[in-house]
Design a protein around this motif. Structure first.
Motif, PDB file in Angstrom:
ATOM      1  N   GLY A 197       0.982  -1.004  -0.059  1.00  0.00           N
ATOM      2  CA  GLY A 197      -0.058   0.079  -0.044  1.00  0.00           C
ATOM      3  C   GLY A 197       1.027   1.336   0.054  1.00  0.00           C
ATOM      4  N   HIS A 198       0.493   2.162   0.773  1.00  0.00           N
ATOM      5  CA  HIS A 198       1.004   3.699   0.926  1.00  0.00           C
ATOM      6  C   HIS A 198       2.441   3.267   1.908  1.00  0.00           C
ATOM      7  CE1 HIS A 198      -1.365   5.543  -2.082  1.00  0.00           C
ATOM      8  NE2 HIS A 198      -2.398   4.942  -1.070  1.00  0.00           N
ATOM      9  N   GLY A 199       2.264   2.337   2.710  1.00  0.00           N
ATOM     10  CA  GLY A 199       3.506   2.248   3.788  1.00  0.00           C
ATOM     11  C   GLY A 199       3.135   3.187   5.011  1.00  0.00           C
ATOM     12  N   ARG A 200       1.992   3.445   4.881  1.00  0.00           N
ATOM     13  CA  ARG A 200       1.525   4.467   5.991  1.00  0.00           C
ATOM     14  C   ARG A 200       1.272   3.833   7.437  1.00  0.00           C
ATOM     15  NH1 ARG A 200      -2.470   7.436   2.685  1.00  0.00           N
ATOM     16  NH2 ARG A 200      -3.683   5.562   3.220  1.00  0.00           N
ATOM     17  N   GLY A 206       2.003   3.752  13.204  1.00  0.00           N
ATOM     18  CA  GLY A 206       2.343   2.565  14.442  1.00  0.00           C
ATOM     19  C   GLY A 206       1.469   1.602  14.459  1.00  0.00           C
ATOM     20  N   PHE A 207       0.915   1.400  13.154  1.00  0.00           N
ATOM     21  CA  PHE A 207       0.054  -0.057  13.284  1.00  0.00           C
ATOM     22  C   PHE A 207      -0.002  -0.372  11.669  1.00  0.00           C
ATOM     23  CE2 PHE A 207      -2.030   2.274  16.960  1.00  0.00           C
ATOM     24  CZ  PHE A 207      -1.968   1.260  17.675  1.00  0.00           C
ATOM     25  N   PRO A 208       0.954  -1.323  11.529  1.00  0.00           N
ATOM     26  CA  PRO A 208       1.189  -1.690  10.106  1.00  0.00           C
ATOM     27  C   PRO A 208      -0.086  -2.723   9.784  1.00  0.00           C
ATOM     28  CG  PRO A 208       2.602  -3.054  11.636  1.00  0.00           C
ATOM     29  CD  PRO A 208       1.988  -1.964  12.499  1.00  0.00           C
ATOM     30  N   THR A 209      -0.516  -2.563   8.474  1.00  0.00           N
ATOM     31  CA  THR A 209      -1.990  -3.454   8.031  1.00  0.00           C
ATOM     32  C   THR A 209      -1.239  -4.090   6.776  1.00  0.00           C
ATOM     33  OG1 THR A 209      -2.518  -1.689   6.650  1.00  0.00           O
ATOM     34  CG2 THR A 209      -3.271  -1.610   8.878  1.00  0.00           C
ATOM     35  N   ALA A 210      -1.581  -5.559   6.841  1.00  0.00           N
ATOM     36  CA  ALA A 210      -1.322  -6.319   5.656  1.00  0.00           C
ATOM     37  C   ALA A 210      -2.364  -5.839   4.687  1.00  0.00           C
ATOM     38  CB  ALA A 210      -1.241  -7.717   6.128  1.00  0.00           C
ATOM     39  N   GLY A 287      -7.491  14.191  11.919  1.00  0.00           N
ATOM     40  CA  GLY A 287      -5.706  13.941  11.542  1.00  0.00           C
ATOM     41  C   GLY A 287      -5.312  12.616  12.212  1.00  0.00           C
ATOM     42  N   PRO A 288      -4.147  12.094  11.895  1.00  0.00           N
ATOM     43  CA  PRO A 288      -3.810  10.659  12.262  1.00  0.00           C
ATOM     44  C   PRO A 288      -3.921  10.528  13.890  1.00  0.00           C
ATOM     45  CG  PRO A 288      -2.091  12.006  10.900  1.00  0.00           C
ATOM     46  CD  PRO A 288      -3.148  12.832  11.132  1.00  0.00           C
ATOM     47  N   GLU A 289      -3.648  11.706  14.724  1.00  0.00           N
ATOM     48  CA  GLU A 289      -3.783  11.280  16.089  1.00  0.00           C
ATOM     49  C   GLU A 289      -5.118  10.789  16.284  1.00  0.00           C
ATOM     50  OE1 GLU A 289      -2.517  14.388  14.964  1.00  0.00           O
ATOM     51  OE2 GLU A 289      -0.368  13.572  15.252  1.00  0.00           O
ATOM     52  N   GLN A 294      -8.411   5.964  17.962  1.00  0.00           N
ATOM     53  CA  GLN A 294      -9.637   5.049  17.790  1.00  0.00           C
ATOM     54  C   GLN A 294      -9.303   3.801  17.359  1.00  0.00           C
ATOM     55  OE1 GLN A 294     -13.163   5.896  17.661  1.00  0.00           O
ATOM     56  NE2 GLN A 294     -13.247   3.399  17.620  1.00  0.00           N
ATOM     57  N   ILE A 295      -7.989   3.692  16.711  1.00  0.00           N
ATOM     58  CA  ILE A 295      -7.363   2.287  16.511  1.00  0.00           C
ATOM     59  C   ILE A 295      -7.275   1.550  17.885  1.00  0.00           C
ATOM     60  CG2 ILE A 295      -5.454   0.905  15.572  1.00  0.00           C
ATOM     61  CD1 ILE A 295      -5.291   3.128  13.459  1.00  0.00           C
TER      62      ILE A 295
END
Ligand code: ADP
Ligand code: MG
Length: 309
Positions: A197-200, A206-210, A287-289, A294-295
């Motif tokens: 993906g975008h490597g985001r 801080g939460f990689p997603t496959a 934003g990301p924070e 939420q994650i």
């Protein structure tokens, strides 16, 4: 399980064949009951249990505008039929030529002359052929005339509702995956390879997603789900996101899973993700924070649903 890919003219004689015919998309509890009856009868008369099915799904050819999204792509369907303990699967190529035979010719030429069936089991609502002219009454009549037995297997119900592939597709698309699971007899899965993906996930959140490139095309309703992920035979709890990542204005639909207690590079590898329960809709955060907060909540909710710590 032996798999035969021709519809006829195969060089194989069957011993007291006990057969069922159908699409069996999903291999759900209703299908499983039919397979059970086929196996019982086969062992009673010392015969072979056979499932006769089609590829592609007949509706795709007969009424393309109503083409169903499959619960089980062919490979998965055959794997599940094998798990049910069936001896032989015949997978007929549902071509225009195949579709053009009359129901009577199909039964006489293929089931009777070629396979020499002794006993046929069909589901309670089975129809086949052009305009659904092939039906249970016709099969029973042909059986009497030609000399094989036909038995109708009654529907399985879950909480009063008849188990059907159509109903399961609806439930999956509504995100009601626990209800779909009750009818399937297992969690609804998507399998596929892990793509880039975008490597985001890892860098920014801080939460990689496959990110999954799924084999099938029947997706649960976009949103966040508690999941089980299978990697090299091991099972991991996780949280999946299906959608467009609105916080980052992505254009492309993606299916991504953050796997708990897991830290490995699995790009290019096959993965299987089972959807256990839908947690929420996808939300656009400022934003990301906010998204990260939420994650964290999603993960703790998923843990309590999956009963892991
Ligand atoms: P991408 O945008 O390419 O998916 P991510 O930043 O989301 O990149 O990182 C995902 C990759 O990180 C996965 O494809 C996998 O190889 C690896 N990875 C490591 N740990 C995990 C984990 N716990 N869950 C999911 N993927 C992980
Ligand atoms: Mg990712």
């Amino acid at each position: 399980m032996e798999i035969i890919r021709e519809e006829k003219n195969f060089q194989r004689e069957f011993k007291n064949p006990v057969l069922t015919i159908g699409n069996f998309d999903g291999v759900h509890l209703g299908h499983q009951r039919i397979f059970q009856r086929v196996k019982e009868k086969a062992s009673e008369i010392g015969g072979e249990s056979i499932v006769y099915t089609f590829e592609p799904h007949p509706v795709e050819l007969l009424a393309p505008e109503r083409k169903p999204l499959l619960i089980t792509p062919l490979r998965e369907k055959l794997r599940l039929i094998e798990e049910e303990g069936i001896d032989v699967a015949i997978c007929a190529n549902f071509s225009p030529r195949f579709a053009s035979q009359t129901p009577e010719d199909f039964v006489k030429d293929i089931l009777y002359d070629q396979i020499k069936i002794r006993q046929l089991f069909v589901g309670h609502d089975y129809t086949f052929g052009k305009d659904r002219r092939g039906n249970i009454a016709m099969l029973i009549n042909l059986g009497k005339k030609l000399g094989f037995n036909v038995e109708v297997v009654e529907a399985v119900r879950v909480a009063g509702a008849v188990v059907s592939s159509t109903r399961i597709r609806e439930l999956v698309q509504k995100g009601e995956v626990p209800e779909a699971a009750k009818m399937l007899g297992r969690n609804y899965p998507l399998s596929g390879k892990v793509i880039r993906g975008h490597g985001r996930g890892s860098k920014q959140l801080g939460f990689p997603t496959a990110n999954l490139k799924p084999e099938g095309d029947l997706f649960p309703k976009p949103g966040i789900y508690a999941t089980w992920t299978y990697d090299e035979g091991r099972k991991y709890a996780g949280v999946a996101n299906l959608g467009w990542n609105p916080t980052f204005h992505d254009q492309k639909f993606s299916i991504e899973v953050h796997i708990l207690n897991f830290d490995r590079d699995i790009y290019g590898q096959p993965l299987r993700v089972e959807f256990v329960e839908r947690l929420r809709d996808e939300i656009t955060f400022r934003g990301p924070e906010e998204l990260i907060a939420q994650i964290k909540k999603d993960i703790s909710q998923a843990k309590s649903i999956l009963k892991v710590s």
